[in-house]
Design a protein around this motif. Structure first.
Motif, PDB file in Angstrom:
ATOM      1  N   MET A   1       0.791  -1.248  -0.059  1.00 22.01           N
ATOM      2  CA  MET A   1       0.025   0.087   0.018  1.00 22.01           C
ATOM      3  C   MET A   1       1.046   1.133  -0.121  1.00 22.01           C
ATOM      4  SD  MET A   1      -2.396  -1.583   2.851  1.00 22.01           S
ATOM      5  CE  MET A   1      -3.729  -0.078   2.746  1.00 22.01           C
ATOM      6  N   PRO A   2       1.559   1.723  -0.952  1.00 24.63           N
ATOM      7  CA  PRO A   2       2.438   2.487  -1.320  1.00 24.63           C
ATOM      8  C   PRO A   2       2.250   3.991  -0.951  1.00 24.63           C
ATOM      9  CG  PRO A   2       2.116   1.819  -3.296  1.00 24.63           C
ATOM     10  CD  PRO A   2       1.297   0.921  -2.707  1.00 24.63           C
ATOM     11  N   ASP A   3       1.013   4.546  -0.460  1.00 26.87           N
ATOM     12  CA  ASP A   3       0.497   5.664  -0.354  1.00 26.87           C
ATOM     13  C   ASP A   3      -0.086   5.666   1.086  1.00 26.87           C
ATOM     14  OD1 ASP A   3       1.056   6.675  -3.176  1.00 26.87           O
ATOM     15  OD2 ASP A   3      -0.630   5.778  -3.942  1.00 26.87           O
ATOM     16  N   VAL A   4      -0.482   4.845   1.572  1.00 25.40           N
ATOM     17  CA  VAL A   4      -0.861   4.730   3.143  1.00 25.40           C
ATOM     18  C   VAL A   4       0.079   5.568   3.998  1.00 25.40           C
ATOM     19  CG1 VAL A   4      -0.074   2.751   3.890  1.00 25.40           C
ATOM     20  CG2 VAL A   4      -2.279   3.515   4.688  1.00 25.40           C
ATOM     21  N   GLY A   5       1.334   5.505   3.745  1.00 24.89           N
ATOM     22  CA  GLY A   5       2.368   6.203   4.686  1.00 24.89           C
ATOM     23  C   GLY A   5       1.921   7.496   4.786  1.00 24.89           C
ATOM     24  N   LYS A   6       1.472   7.981   3.878  1.00 27.42           N
ATOM     25  CA  LYS A   6       1.225   9.556   3.817  1.00 27.42           C
ATOM     26  C   LYS A   6       0.127   9.957   4.589  1.00 27.42           C
ATOM     27  CE  LYS A   6       3.514  10.251  -0.649  1.00 27.42           C
ATOM     28  NZ  LYS A   6       3.288  10.528  -2.196  1.00 27.42           N
ATOM     29  N   ASP A   7      -0.701   8.910   4.851  1.00 26.05           N
ATOM     30  CA  ASP A   7      -2.158   9.170   5.577  1.00 26.05           C
ATOM     31  C   ASP A   7      -2.033   8.623   7.103  1.00 26.05           C
ATOM     32  OD1 ASP A   7      -4.756   8.991   6.508  1.00 26.05           O
ATOM     33  OD2 ASP A   7      -5.577   8.390   4.607  1.00 26.05           O
ATOM     34  N   LYS A   8      -1.752   9.475   8.174  1.00 26.77           N
ATOM     35  CA  LYS A   8      -1.579   9.168   9.292  1.00 26.77           C
ATOM     36  C   LYS A   8      -2.745   8.395  10.034  1.00 26.77           C
ATOM     37  CE  LYS A   8       2.008  12.870  10.159  1.00 26.77           C
ATOM     38  NZ  LYS A   8       2.061  14.064  11.140  1.00 26.77           N
ATOM     39  N   GLU A   9      -3.850   8.905   9.776  1.00 23.32           N
ATOM     40  CA  GLU A   9      -4.973   8.373  10.473  1.00 23.32           C
ATOM     41  C   GLU A   9      -5.293   6.946   9.931  1.00 23.32           C
ATOM     42  OE1 GLU A   9      -8.211  10.988   9.871  1.00 23.32           O
ATOM     43  OE2 GLU A   9      -7.512  12.644  11.198  1.00 23.32           O
ATOM     44  N   LYS A  10      -5.071   6.702   8.417  1.00 25.25           N
ATOM     45  CA  LYS A  10      -5.335   5.423   7.910  1.00 25.25           C
ATOM     46  C   LYS A  10      -4.248   4.571   8.513  1.00 25.25           C
ATOM     47  CE  LYS A  10      -7.187   2.314   5.122  1.00 25.25           C
ATOM     48  NZ  LYS A  10      -8.568   1.637   5.397  1.00 25.25           N
ATOM     49  N   LEU A  11      -2.887   4.788   8.517  1.00 20.39           N
ATOM     50  CA  LEU A  11      -1.997   4.220   8.887  1.00 20.39           C
ATOM     51  C   LEU A  11      -2.219   3.821  10.475  1.00 20.39           C
ATOM     52  CD1 LEU A  11       0.805   2.812   8.717  1.00 20.39           C
ATOM     53  CD2 LEU A  11       1.893   4.984   9.194  1.00 20.39           C
ATOM     54  N   ALA A  12      -2.557   4.621  11.365  1.00 19.49           N
ATOM     55  CA  ALA A  12      -3.017   4.337  12.813  1.00 19.49           C
ATOM     56  C   ALA A  12      -4.148   3.444  12.816  1.00 19.49           C
ATOM     57  CB  ALA A  12      -3.147   5.547  13.445  1.00 19.49           C
TER      58      ALA A  12
END
Length: 531
Positions: A29-40
């Motif tokens: 998921m190469p873009d999830v790192g930019k989404d703090k809420e989704k990553l958490a």
């Protein structure tokens, strides 16, 4: 159940395939790192996390990472990971310290060519339909003197490449032994000589208290007229405002910078100056380097999750789970002993001799060695870890020897390290008491019993009256509280030492006041990681 890994940044597909081939369940998921809420929200499902620089692994993210065992950073820098929080959570943090050495070295060479021949400006001019041959008169690299500041991994590759270009290579590196310099076929010089002789200067050192602003206004003024300066290492090594002034005056003929004191660099004194080549931190930006570090981090994470093997870990020793319970305090002791020696030694180190006695000799000596050498080498390179430290030491020509022996004295076991330089030998010994706390028990052959603190002050003097009073009064005058005070001496009237454990760093003014008394032959502040 198979371990599960999240790849939250843009890593090579080859890395993802390694996880799959090893039987690991991987989500790319190469873009999830930019989404703090989704990553958490999703991080709690994973045993491993593979990242580059876009993902910020904060304390809040780690609070949600109940299953996470390992974080692997494809690259060197781990500023985007809260390592303290990861350690408290029991999460191993790994990086890939050697994957981009060649790429960064090649970029430095490319930048040197670019500034020597004014390639970017000439290209822009030609694109505009101009034909300004006389405007872009360059210089050859052949027979020019290249001054390399920092001759470690990347600097050493630059030296080799420059020699292939028939350049005369000189190097300034306080930790480069003469033997290693001879092997590299470079001339080892002091900084002032390098500044005065070099036609090109390239920097390849980490940013530390010792290297920060190493090309200061004062040092830049010592450079040879017409010098060209290349920095593909770290921002903050060069006084950019002073360099801009010297470029305008013509004293410096050109500069090529890939790194800047503030990044991303939207504005900088070097921007828009003629014959200044700037790139946006591209040192590691090649297909090969990104492939290498991605594959390496996938292999490291897989090895840990499947076999327990720990490689290139920044926050734990390379030991088994069974060993860790017993060795934990001894690992800390080894690191403290190395740190003491490292902070006390300014000359190139030729050899590190380590003696293990009693119970210490029965432990995983390879891991203890790594911790101790890492403690020594962190002064040279703060990014060194327990795995990379012996490699760095070997590349610098440092000989490491280990001796073990049965219990020989009052302690159940101890570790003694002796460092050999061209000028002297320096030794320190320590043990772990029953309370699990490391102690220094001998310095320079003088017996002591000193608890290790985050901030310490080490002094040497002749054994005369008044030393304790002078130290205590001076610390009081400058508001420094003494937590512990340890003394030792060879004999009455002989050489004596003092080791103060203080609650805060001793100010330079206080150390200067001590020096003015004329009582002390050495006054050295020390810092230890006691977390």
């Amino acid at each position: 159940m198979a371990p599960k890994v999240l790849v939250s940044d843009k890593l090579s597909e080859a890395a993802v395939q390694i996880f799959r081939d090893r039987g690991i369940d991987v989500d790319f998921m190469p873009d999830v790192g930019k989404d703090k809420e989704k990553l958490a929200e999703i991080i709690g499902d994973y045993d491993g996390l593979a990242i580059r620089s876009a993902t910020k692994v904060t304390e809040k993210i780690l609070e949600k990472a109940d299953k996470l065992k390992v974080i692997g950073r494809a690259g060197i820098g781990t500023d985007n990971i809260d390592k303290e929080a990861a350690s408290k959570k029991g999460v191993i943090v790994m990086n890939t310290p050697f994957g981009n050495m060649i790429t960064t070295a090649e970029h430095a060479i490319a930048m040197m060519f670019a500034v020597a021949r004014q390639i970017p400006e000439a290209s822009a001019s030609t694109h505009e339909g101009k034909w300004e041959k006389s405007k872009f008169m360059g210089i050859e690299l052949t027979n020019k003197t290249l001054g390399v500041i920092g001759a470690g991994n990347i600097g050493g590759i630059v030296c080799e490449r420059a020699q292939g270009l028939k350049m005369k290579v000189i190097a300034y590196d306080p930790y480069l032994s003469q033997e290693k310099a001879d092997q590299m076929a470079v001339e080892k010089v002091e900084l002032d000589e390098l500044l005065a002789r070099s036609d090109f200067i390239t920097l390849h050192v980490p940013l530390t208290d010792q290297t920060r602003n190493i090309l200061s206004r004062e040092n830049l003024a010592k450079t040879k007229p017409g010098v060209r300066i290349i920095n593909c290492a770290r921002g903050g090594l060069v006084d950019e405002e002073a360099l801009a002034e010297l470029l305008k005056s013509g004293h410096v003929a050109g500069a090529a910078f890939d790194v800047f004191s503030e990044e991303p660099a939207k504005d900088n004194p070097l921007f828009h100056l003629p014959n200044v080549v700037c790139t946006p931190h591209l040192g590691a930006a090649t297909t090969e380097a990104q492939e290498n570090v991605a594959i390496q981090v996938a292999e490291q994470i897989s090895n840990y999750l499947l076999t327990g093997a720990v490689e290139n870990a920044l926050n734990m020793p390379s030991v088994t789970a069974e060993e860790a319970k017993v060795m934990g305090p001894w690992i800390k002791l080894a690191g403290h002993l190395g740190s003491f020696i490292g902070q006390m030694t300014d000359e190139p180190i030729k050899a590190i001799n380590i003696l293990y006695d009693g119970v210490a000799a029965e432990m995983n000596l390879a891991a203890l060695n790594c911790a101790l050498v890492a403690g020594i080498m962190k002064k040279v390179n703060p990014e060194v870890n327990m795995v990379s430290a012996p490699v760095v030491a070997k590349e610098r020509g440092i000989q490491i020897s280990t001796t073990s022996q049965d219990k020989s004295g009052a302690f159940d076991g101890y570790i003694k390290v002796t460092v050999v330089t061209g000028k002297r030998e320096r030794s320190i010994a320590g043990t772990v008491f029953s309370d699990g706390k490391p102690r220094f028990i001998q310095i320079k052959g003088i017996n002591i019993d000193a608890e290790v603190g985050a901030h310490m002050l080490y002094t040497t003097n002749e054994d005369v009256p008044g030393i304790i009073g002078t130290l205590g009064t001076t610390m009081g005058d400058y508001g420094v509280n003494i937590a512990n005070f340890t003394l030792g001496r060879t004999h009455a009237g002989g050489e004596a030492i003092a080791l103060l454990y203080v609650d805060e760093p001793v100010p330079a003014e206080a150390r200067a006041k001590l020096a003015e008394t004329g009582l002390f032959t050495q006054i050295k502040p020390l810092e230890f990681d006691v977390a």
